[in-house]
Design a protein around this motif. Structure first.
Motif, PDB file in Angstrom:
ATOM      1  N   ILE A   1     -45.294  42.307 -26.670  1.00  0.00           N
ATOM      2  CA  ILE A   1     -44.541  41.925 -27.874  1.00  0.00           C
ATOM      3  C   ILE A   1     -44.381  43.115 -28.817  1.00  0.00           C
ATOM      4  O   ILE A   1     -43.274  43.400 -29.282  1.00  0.00           O
ATOM      5  CB  ILE A   1     -45.243  40.751 -28.605  1.00  0.00           C
ATOM      6  CG1 ILE A   1     -45.079  39.469 -27.789  1.00  0.00           C
ATOM      7  CG2 ILE A   1     -44.651  40.540 -29.996  1.00  0.00           C
ATOM      8  CD1 ILE A   1     -45.732  38.260 -28.396  1.00  0.00           C
ATOM      9  N   VAL A   2     -45.463  43.815 -29.052  1.00  0.00           N
ATOM     10  CA  VAL A   2     -45.376  44.933 -30.007  1.00  0.00           C
ATOM     11  C   VAL A   2     -44.493  46.048 -29.435  1.00  0.00           C
ATOM     12  O   VAL A   2     -43.716  46.689 -30.163  1.00  0.00           O
ATOM     13  CB  VAL A   2     -46.779  45.439 -30.437  1.00  0.00           C
ATOM     14  CG1 VAL A   2     -47.495  46.183 -29.356  1.00  0.00           C
ATOM     15  CG2 VAL A   2     -46.679  46.296 -31.678  1.00  0.00           C
ATOM     16  N   LYS A   3     -44.586  46.245 -28.135  1.00  0.00           N
ATOM     17  CA  LYS A   3     -43.754  47.262 -27.478  1.00  0.00           C
ATOM     18  C   LYS A   3     -42.276  46.890 -27.617  1.00  0.00           C
ATOM     19  O   LYS A   3     -41.438  47.721 -27.949  1.00  0.00           O
ATOM     20  CB  LYS A   3     -44.158  47.323 -26.000  1.00  0.00           C
ATOM     21  CG  LYS A   3     -43.837  48.620 -25.324  1.00  0.00           C
ATOM     22  CD  LYS A   3     -44.593  48.758 -24.029  1.00  0.00           C
ATOM     23  CE  LYS A   3     -44.158  47.749 -22.993  1.00  0.00           C
ATOM     24  NZ  LYS A   3     -44.782  47.944 -21.692  1.00  0.00           N
ATOM     25  N   ASN A   4     -42.006  45.610 -27.400  1.00  0.00           N
ATOM     26  CA  ASN A   4     -40.640  45.103 -27.497  1.00  0.00           C
ATOM     27  C   ASN A   4     -40.079  45.312 -28.909  1.00  0.00           C
ATOM     28  O   ASN A   4     -38.950  45.765 -29.082  1.00  0.00           O
ATOM     29  CB  ASN A   4     -40.644  43.623 -27.115  1.00  0.00           C
ATOM     30  CG  ASN A   4     -39.282  42.993 -27.195  1.00  0.00           C
ATOM     31  OD1 ASN A   4     -38.925  42.431 -28.216  1.00  0.00           O
ATOM     32  ND2 ASN A   4     -38.512  43.103 -26.129  1.00  0.00           N
TER      33      ASN A   4
ATOM     34  N   TYR B   1     -40.602  30.485 -18.606  1.00  0.00           N
ATOM     35  CA  TYR B   1     -39.463  31.339 -18.982  1.00  0.00           C
ATOM     36  C   TYR B   1     -39.150  31.207 -20.468  1.00  0.00           C
ATOM     37  O   TYR B   1     -38.707  32.158 -21.103  1.00  0.00           O
ATOM     38  CB  TYR B   1     -38.236  30.991 -18.133  1.00  0.00           C
ATOM     39  CG  TYR B   1     -38.330  31.539 -16.735  1.00  0.00           C
ATOM     40  CD1 TYR B   1     -38.330  32.919 -16.503  1.00  0.00           C
ATOM     41  CD2 TYR B   1     -38.430  30.698 -15.633  1.00  0.00           C
ATOM     42  CE1 TYR B   1     -38.434  33.428 -15.219  1.00  0.00           C
ATOM     43  CE2 TYR B   1     -38.528  31.194 -14.346  1.00  0.00           C
ATOM     44  CZ  TYR B   1     -38.530  32.565 -14.143  1.00  0.00           C
ATOM     45  OH  TYR B   1     -38.646  33.075 -12.882  1.00  0.00           O
ATOM     46  N   THR B   2     -39.397  30.047 -21.015  1.00  0.00           N
ATOM     47  CA  THR B   2     -39.166  29.848 -22.459  1.00  0.00           C
ATOM     48  C   THR B   2     -40.089  30.758 -23.257  1.00  0.00           C
ATOM     49  O   THR B   2     -39.664  31.407 -24.224  1.00  0.00           O
ATOM     50  CB  THR B   2     -39.458  28.377 -22.841  1.00  0.00           C
ATOM     51  OG1 THR B   2     -38.838  27.536 -21.892  1.00  0.00           O
ATOM     52  CG2 THR B   2     -38.955  28.058 -24.220  1.00  0.00           C
TER      53      THR B   2
ATOM     54  N   SER C   1     -37.861  38.155 -27.322  1.00  0.00           N
ATOM     55  CA  SER C   1     -36.757  37.794 -28.235  1.00  0.00           C
ATOM     56  C   SER C   1     -35.399  37.819 -27.546  1.00  0.00           C
ATOM     57  O   SER C   1     -34.519  38.593 -27.887  1.00  0.00           O
ATOM     58  CB  SER C   1     -36.766  38.663 -29.494  1.00  0.00           C
ATOM     59  OG  SER C   1     -36.725  40.017 -29.189  1.00  0.00           O
ATOM     60  N   MET C   2     -35.303  36.978 -26.557  1.00  0.00           N
ATOM     61  CA  MET C   2     -34.037  36.804 -25.846  1.00  0.00           C
ATOM     62  C   MET C   2     -33.910  35.332 -25.429  1.00  0.00           C
ATOM     63  O   MET C   2     -34.841  34.553 -25.670  1.00  0.00           O
ATOM     64  CB  MET C   2     -33.974  37.704 -24.608  1.00  0.00           C
ATOM     65  CG  MET C   2     -35.104  37.495 -23.614  1.00  0.00           C
ATOM     66  SD  MET C   2     -34.933  38.439 -22.084  1.00  0.00           S
ATOM     67  CE  MET C   2     -34.994  40.106 -22.635  1.00  0.00           C
TER      68      MET C   2
ATOM     69  N   ASN D   1     -31.594  34.653 -20.125  1.00  0.00           N
ATOM     70  CA  ASN D   1     -31.744  36.108 -19.980  1.00  0.00           C
ATOM     71  C   ASN D   1     -33.120  36.472 -19.435  1.00  0.00           C
ATOM     72  O   ASN D   1     -33.247  37.383 -18.626  1.00  0.00           O
ATOM     73  CB  ASN D   1     -31.521  36.800 -21.325  1.00  0.00           C
ATOM     74  CG  ASN D   1     -30.058  36.893 -21.667  1.00  0.00           C
ATOM     75  OD1 ASN D   1     -29.195  36.637 -20.827  1.00  0.00           O
ATOM     76  ND2 ASN D   1     -29.763  37.225 -22.903  1.00  0.00           N
ATOM     77  N   ALA D   2     -34.124  35.751 -19.913  1.00  0.00           N
ATOM     78  CA  ALA D   2     -35.490  36.012 -19.433  1.00  0.00           C
ATOM     79  C   ALA D   2     -35.582  35.714 -17.932  1.00  0.00           C
ATOM     80  O   ALA D   2     -36.195  36.466 -17.168  1.00  0.00           O
ATOM     81  CB  ALA D   2     -36.484  35.152 -20.202  1.00  0.00           C
TER      82      ALA D   2
END
Lengths: 187, 201
Positions: A76-79, A150-151, A158-159, A163-164
């Motif tokens: 998450i932080v990387k994203n 996937y959710t 954050s997509m 898309n995931a």
């Protein structure tokens, strides 16, 4: 009445969980964000954004101190850091798809051919996973290491859920292509 | 095809190993990064994020003591409260928009707070006067069921009404008038039963 009482307990548990995550991972998260952004204020922004995302998905986190939790938080932080990195557009020459922190940090990870001779198949595939772009790796980590739906993967990255799903499928396909290129087959 | 070559369990194992290797890289990076002192702006934002309540935190796993933040997860409650307020507002608007309902609401207020409320509507007053006159015992009318729907028959020809309700209680009268605009004097009920074989009749 009972549900109110339960929600109160849950809220307290969530508070405690968030507080623990905050204490335990803040510096680690900053380190990840700073590694990407090389800018302290921006790294703080990324950490803050990541905490915001984590706060909304505390259910995903079981044991706060487990490696899976750190894996989830790290992704998450990387994203968020990569997002800020792209928004700033100070280094336009590097696109997010090509961005790979491991390229800068651990060139030795890429000499897979050497490792193939003496490693078992899962380890060879692991090194191939490390060759994948960050986005693909993150999707695979969340889906197959953290075992998220996937959710949940979509929320972490954050997509949208579609898309995931597509990202995970592409990552898997890419990995398969790499295996076939090297003539690796699983019997 | 991909699943045959790359089954889920193998992929999970490989991904876990990849994660561990990558984590080693991040650990090294973390060790090289000096401990960062977060800015006041960041602290304020985190305070806002966690709901504004700041608490002293204990030491966690050998980390230096820092200030932690309590999460005030009030968003759900606030949402529920907002929805309730909106529903109440819509309900109030609906009631106040329709004149008959509005009048009845005023009457209800008058009824409930009769000690210190005085609301009057001419029409209602007139209607009330008429009803009071009608309520006098001499004005009771016995109504018999004159028309029986086809395929039905009366339970008993002699007993064409089953019971009579007289609303004597003043509060009940007022409430009934507020709700229905009708003051019941009596209710005549006649039990009707579907005929077993309507063709015979």
């Amino acid at each position: 009445m009972l549900s109110l009482y339960l929600s109160e307990i849950r809220e307290d548990q969530d508070k405690e969980k968030f507080r623990t995550i905050y204490q335990y991972y803040e510096q680690k998260m900053f380190s990840v964000a700073y590694g990407i952004l090389q800018h302290r204020e921006n790294a703080e922004d990324a950490v803050h954004d990541a905490f915001e995302a984590i706060m909304g998905n505390l259910d995903v986190i079981g044991n706060v101190y487990s490696s899976k939790t750190w894996g989830y938080i790290r992704v998450i932080v990387k994203n968020r850091a990569v997002k800020i990195y792209n928004q700033n557009k100070k280094r336009k020459e590097i696109q997010v798809d090509d961005f790979n922190l491991l390229d800068n940090l651990a060139g030795e990870l890429r000499d897979i051919e050497l490792r193939m001779e003496k490693k078992e198949i899962s380890e060879i595939i692991a090194y191939m996973v490390l060759e994948l772009p960050e986005r693909y790796r993150d999707a695979l980590y969340l889906r197959y290491y953290n075992e998220l739906s996937y959710t949940e993967v979509a929320e972490a990255l954050s997509m949208t859920e579609d898309n995931a799903r597509q990202l995970t499928r592409r990552a898997r396909k890419k990995l398969l292509e790499k295996m076939m290129e090297r003539g690796i087959r699983y019997e | 095809m991909s699943k045959e070559i790359l089954p889920d369990n193998l992929l999970k194992e490989a991904v876990a190993k990849a994660w561990a290797i990558e984590n080693g890289v991040y650990d090294r990076q973390e060790a090289e990064t000096p401990e960062h002192t977060f800015s006041d702006e960041y602290r304020q934002r985190m305070e806002r994020l966690s709901g504004g309540k700041q608490v002293d935190s204990g030491q966690a796993e050998g980390k230096t003591e820092r200030k932690g933040y309590v999460v005030k997860n009030k968003s759900l409650r606030i949402k529920i409260l907002l929805v309730a307020v909106i529903v109440m507002m819509l309900g109030s608007m609906t009631v106040l928009a329709a004149e008959p309902l509005r009048e009845k609401l005023y009457q209800m207020v008058e009824l409930l707070f009769s000690d210190h409320t005085d609301v009057s509507f001419e029409e209602v007053t007139r209607e009330s006067d008429g009803q009071d006159q009608e309520n006098s015992p001499g004005n009771f009318k016995v109504r018999k069921l004159t028309k029986v729907p086809s395929k039905y028959k009366k339970e008993s020809a002699n007993k064409d009404y089953v019971f009579l309700i007289i609303w004597n209680h003043i509060l009940m009268k007022k409430v009934m008038r507020c709700i229905t605009g009708w003051l019941p004097q009596r209710i005549l009920l006649c039990r009707l039963r579907p005929m077993e074989n309507p063709q015979r009749q």
